[in-house]
Motif scaffolding. Sequence first.
Motif, mmCIF file in Angstrom:
data_model
loop_
_atom_site.group_PDB
_atom_site.id
_atom_site.type_symbol
_atom_site.label_atom_id
_atom_site.label_comp_id
_atom_site.label_asym_id
_atom_site.label_seq_id
_atom_site.Cartn_x
_atom_site.Cartn_y
_atom_site.Cartn_z
ATOM 1 N N HIS A 1 0.845 -1.197 0.000
ATOM 2 C CA HIS A 1 0.000 0.000 0.000
ATOM 3 C C HIS A 1 0.875 1.239 0.000
ATOM 4 N N THR A 2 0.327 2.321 -0.505
ATOM 5 C CA THR A 2 1.053 3.579 -0.519
ATOM 6 C C THR A 2 1.092 4.163 0.893
ATOM 7 N N LEU A 3 1.878 5.209 1.073
ATOM 8 C CA LEU A 3 2.042 5.813 2.387
ATOM 9 C C LEU A 3 0.733 6.463 2.816
ATOM 10 N N TYR A 4 0.174 5.977 3.924
ATOM 11 C CA TYR A 4 -1.163 6.422 4.323
ATOM 12 C C TYR A 4 -1.401 6.051 5.780
ATOM 13 N N ASP A 5 -1.864 7.010 6.575
ATOM 14 C CA ASP A 5 -2.346 6.742 7.934
ATOM 15 C C ASP A 5 -3.095 7.970 8.417
ATOM 16 N N SER B 1 -3.639 11.126 2.448
ATOM 17 C CA SER B 1 -3.681 10.956 1.004
ATOM 18 C C SER B 1 -2.388 10.303 0.537
ATOM 19 N N GLY B 2 -2.497 9.073 0.033
ATOM 20 C CA GLY B 2 -1.319 8.338 -0.421
ATOM 21 C C GLY B 2 -1.251 8.260 -1.930
ATOM 22 N N GLY C 1 5.754 -12.096 -5.566
ATOM 23 C CA GLY C 1 4.676 -12.804 -4.880
ATOM 24 C C GLY C 1 3.588 -11.920 -4.311
ATOM 25 N N HIS C 2 3.673 -10.605 -4.485
ATOM 26 C CA HIS C 2 2.678 -9.750 -3.820
ATOM 27 C C HIS C 2 1.293 -9.963 -4.423
ATOM 28 N N LEU C 3 0.286 -9.867 -3.545
ATOM 29 C CA LEU C 3 -1.090 -10.146 -3.946
ATOM 30 C C LEU C 3 -1.796 -8.930 -4.539
ATOM 31 N N GLY C 4 -1.352 -7.756 -4.156
ATOM 32 C CA GLY C 4 -2.018 -6.569 -4.668
ATOM 33 C C GLY C 4 -1.422 -5.307 -4.085
ATOM 34 N N LEU C 5 -1.924 -4.175 -4.561
ATOM 35 C CA LEU C 5 -1.454 -2.865 -4.156
ATOM 36 C C LEU C 5 -2.661 -1.965 -3.953
ATOM 37 N N THR C 6 -2.683 -1.260 -2.818
ATOM 38 C CA THR C 6 -3.747 -0.296 -2.545
ATOM 39 C C THR C 6 -3.188 1.114 -2.594
ATOM 40 N N LEU C 7 -3.807 1.950 -3.419
ATOM 41 C CA LEU C 7 -3.475 3.373 -3.491
ATOM 42 C C LEU C 7 -4.549 4.099 -2.682
ATOM 43 N N SER C 8 -4.179 4.639 -1.539
ATOM 44 C CA SER C 8 -5.163 5.185 -0.599
ATOM 45 C C SER C 8 -5.296 6.693 -0.730
ATOM 46 N N GLY C 9 -6.536 7.160 -0.717
ATOM 47 C CA GLY C 9 -6.797 8.593 -0.699
ATOM 48 C C GLY C 9 -6.304 9.335 -1.919
ATOM 49 N N VAL C 10 -6.595 8.838 -3.109
ATOM 50 C CA VAL C 10 -6.181 9.503 -4.353
ATOM 51 C C VAL C 10 -7.217 10.565 -4.709
ATOM 52 N N GLU D 1 -13.434 14.788 -3.873
ATOM 53 C CA GLU D 1 -13.485 13.367 -3.515
ATOM 54 C C GLU D 1 -12.089 12.754 -3.553
ATOM 55 N N TYR D 2 -11.813 11.931 -2.554
ATOM 56 C CA TYR D 2 -10.597 11.133 -2.492
ATOM 57 C C TYR D 2 -11.034 9.667 -2.445
ATOM 58 N N VAL D 3 -10.367 8.825 -3.210
ATOM 59 C CA VAL D 3 -10.821 7.447 -3.347
ATOM 60 C C VAL D 3 -9.652 6.485 -3.169
ATOM 61 N N ASP D 4 -9.954 5.341 -2.550
ATOM 62 C CA ASP D 4 -8.979 4.253 -2.474
ATOM 63 C C ASP D 4 -9.103 3.401 -3.736
ATOM 64 N N VAL D 5 -7.969 3.051 -4.312
ATOM 65 C CA VAL D 5 -7.950 2.189 -5.499
ATOM 66 C C VAL D 5 -7.246 0.889 -5.117
#
Length: 365
Positions: free
Chosen positions: A52-56, A61-62, A88-97, A296-300
Amino acid sequence: MPGWVKAFLEHRVKPGEHWLCSFAYEGERLVGVLPVIVRAHPLLGASRPVLHTLYDDLTPSGDVLLAPDRAEAALQSLFSELRNLIPGHLGLTLSGVRQGSPVLRALQHGADGYVRYRGTRSSYSYLNVQGDYGQYFAGLGNMRRNLKRFRKKLEGHGSVLVELRKGYPAASELLGEFIELEASGWKGRNGTAMADNPGAVAFYKALAETLGPDEEFEWYVIRVDNRVVAAQMCIRCGEALMLAKIAFDETYADCRPGHLLTGEVLRDVFSRQDVAEVNHLSNADWEGFWRMSHDEYVDVHLVRKSAMSTLFQMPRAAVHFAYQSYVRPRIPQRIKRIYRAFKRRGDRKPLRSATSRSVRQDEKR
């Protein structure tokens, strides 16, 4: 912001996580940067991590840094590098785009090797400050009249000074005063002040030390007879001024120093050539007083096209997508208000001065 990323990687990466950062170049031109946090899957372990991108809570907004004119090519190149480095990674989350981000445009046609889902949508406030302040101020209605009344009331306590401080060492010096001021109020009573969170203190200290010399870490302060009664921490990113944190002395609560300071910040930034937007990166009720707009900010969620990802990652992403797309829009506003009130049930709002005096008198009795 490189300084923000540096502070995050030094102080906000959780135990058991690690990070990497990929860079995309076109010739000698840098066209994309993707820092990610690598976290072991709760069931499959480190061999099948999720990214996941940098987000907390301090970095809401990551987004990914992309050259707008090369966004799609740069992003696909960065994704390809991730697959090579962590096969081997299962996926990637882009948070708060944020809406309008080059990332969302680059993902319009999908992402090679991934299935795309949209997740949580958030609405954060901002204010365009490129117009005329007089016209904006005239449209504030009751707030405009109240600000004049609160200012006169505050002046009854002594000499009032409003100042903007930036650069080194002001960024670091004022941070200590801010932490003490915030802890003296309702956040200190609730245990939610920065002083109660060493990780947050370390993060903001790193930001002040890194961004201060470039004048990207700013303070707006109201003093009464040289005593700090309100302080606003600001981070300047390009032409946006982010309002990170605010605190005030509750002794002056009947003068509404928080409102007064916000008004002073907005009055000043309308006249600045280096600021086009004030961004609060939240959706608090009080922002409505200032006629702020919302974006709007969205998680992808990007799920790898593989059997393991289909079994262990895709169901979670699909549930998020279904909730945001079909369930959440149909929840009655009344239920949403009740839920928000329930989440805030533990907050103890700042006491008004008259209330504070009554409480102290009761305690004396």
